[in-house]
Design an enzyme around this catalytic site. Structure first.
Site, PDB file in Angstrom:
ATOM      1  N   THR A  66       0.846  -1.193   0.000  1.00 46.70           N
ATOM      2  CA  THR A  66       0.000   0.000   0.000  1.00 46.70           C
ATOM      3  C   THR A  66       0.884   1.247   0.000  1.00 46.70           C
ATOM      4  O   THR A  66       1.849   1.331   0.769  1.00 46.70           O
ATOM      5  CB  THR A  66      -0.912   0.032   1.239  1.00 46.70           C
ATOM      6  OG1 THR A  66      -1.660  -1.181   1.304  1.00 46.70           O
ATOM      7  CG2 THR A  66      -1.869   1.209   1.188  1.00 46.70           C
ATOM      8  N   SER A 106       7.209  -0.396  -2.747  1.00 48.61           N
ATOM      9  CA  SER A 106       6.309   0.393  -3.584  1.00 48.61           C
ATOM     10  C   SER A 106       5.809  -0.434  -4.758  1.00 48.61           C
ATOM     11  O   SER A 106       4.773  -0.127  -5.355  1.00 48.61           O
ATOM     12  CB  SER A 106       7.018   1.652  -4.099  1.00 48.61           C
ATOM     13  OG  SER A 106       8.151   1.303  -4.882  1.00 48.61           O
ATOM     14  N   HIS A 148      -0.702   4.795 -15.378  1.00 52.15           N
ATOM     15  CA  HIS A 148      -1.501   3.797 -14.668  1.00 52.15           C
ATOM     16  C   HIS A 148      -2.971   3.922 -15.050  1.00 52.15           C
ATOM     17  O   HIS A 148      -3.385   4.899 -15.668  1.00 52.15           O
ATOM     18  CB  HIS A 148      -1.360   3.952 -13.148  1.00 52.15           C
ATOM     19  CG  HIS A 148      -0.088   3.386 -12.601  1.00 52.15           C
ATOM     20  ND1 HIS A 148       1.078   4.107 -12.543  1.00 52.15           N
ATOM     21  CD2 HIS A 148       0.205   2.154 -12.100  1.00 52.15           C
ATOM     22  CE1 HIS A 148       2.028   3.352 -12.017  1.00 52.15           C
ATOM     23  NE2 HIS A 148       1.525   2.171 -11.745  1.00 52.15           N
ATOM     24  N   LYS A 197      -6.306   4.352 -10.035  1.00 54.58           N
ATOM     25  CA  LYS A 197      -5.187   4.493  -9.100  1.00 54.58           C
ATOM     26  C   LYS A 197      -5.352   5.784  -8.312  1.00 54.58           C
ATOM     27  O   LYS A 197      -5.547   6.858  -8.883  1.00 54.58           O
ATOM     28  CB  LYS A 197      -3.854   4.485  -9.835  1.00 54.58           C
ATOM     29  CG  LYS A 197      -2.656   4.523  -8.890  1.00 54.58           C
ATOM     30  CD  LYS A 197      -1.374   4.199  -9.607  1.00 54.58           C
ATOM     31  CE  LYS A 197      -0.189   4.235  -8.644  1.00 54.58           C
ATOM     32  NZ  LYS A 197      -0.327   3.271  -7.532  1.00 54.58           N
TER      33      LYS A 197
END
Length: 233
Positions: A71, A96, A130, A134
């Site tokens: 997370t 990450s 992304h 996200k």
């Protein structure tokens, strides 16, 4: 291995598939506001949300359950978690990005930064793409890449959607439907450009790396990274 999934969104479901394929058992699936008994698990995998991560990780460490977390957005509390883990003789990994390929990419990024440090005339930049769901920008992966460059270059900071400067690395964060994650490091001059790029084709790489990290962590004590898991760097 009995696994608790702290966060059962898209990543949690993908991790479940990989874990079952590797012969593990999912004993707990925690959604955002669930109360739960972590003690039934051998190890916990946290892919929750920033507001829940600190509590999830603390709960695991306080109950002597090894925990890994992917997370992002909670790292203002990382030092407190590290101290708690060491005080309680617990086991913890934060990354990450748990993708095995991305962690190789992190090391490649650092090596390239070291090589480029002695060459004049190049501006450094990072682009990350992304999916539109996200929550954070830039991605934790992009920040890790920027920090890797800063460690091995004359750069001192990164800036979201900023312009290249002598000491700052600009990060462009784009959100496009259906993109699992693409990260590009660019060195541009008037003469030429050098790029390295990692493209995730799906979520399976992230899930596999998380399960591999959990397997590695289960019988260890301490605070680790994916470099320890992969024995790289």
């Amino acid at each position: 291995m009995k696994i608790a999934l702290l966060g059962y969104g898209r990543m949690g479901k993908e991790i479940e598939k990989i874990a079952l394929q590797r012969g593990h058992e999912i004993v707990l699936k925690v959604s955002k506001d669930s109360s739960y008994d972590i003690c039934k698990a051998d190890v916990a995998i946290d892919f929750s949300i920033p507001d829940a991560a600190y509590g999830n990780i603390s709960n695991c460490i306080n109950n002597n359950i090894p925990v890994i977390s992917g997370t992002t957005g909670w790292l203002d509390h990382y030092d407190a978690i590290e101290k708690l883990c060491l005080d309680k003789e617990g086991a913890f990994i934060y990354a990450s990005n748990f993708s095995l390929g991305v962690n190789i990419f992190f090391e490649l990024n650092k090596q390239l930064a070291t090589l480029m440090k002695t060459v004049e005339g190049y501006n450094t930049s990072i682009e990350e793409i992304h999916h539109t769901k996200k929550l954070d920008a830039p991605s934790g992966t992009a920040i890790t890449l920027a920090e890797g460059i800063i460690e091995d270059s004359e750069k001192t900071a990164w800036k979201l959607d900023g312009k290249a400067s002598e000491n700052t690395i600009p990060i462009a964060a784009k959100r496009i439907p259906g993109v699992p994650g693409t990260h590009t490091i660019s060195y541009d001059s008037d003469i030429d450009s050098i790029e390295i790029k990692h493209t995730a084709h799906n979520r399976q790489g992230f899930a596999l790396g998380a399960v591999v990290a959990a397997e590695w962590l289960q019988h260890r004590k301490g605070v680790f990274t994916m470099k320890d898991v992969l024995n790289i760097g």
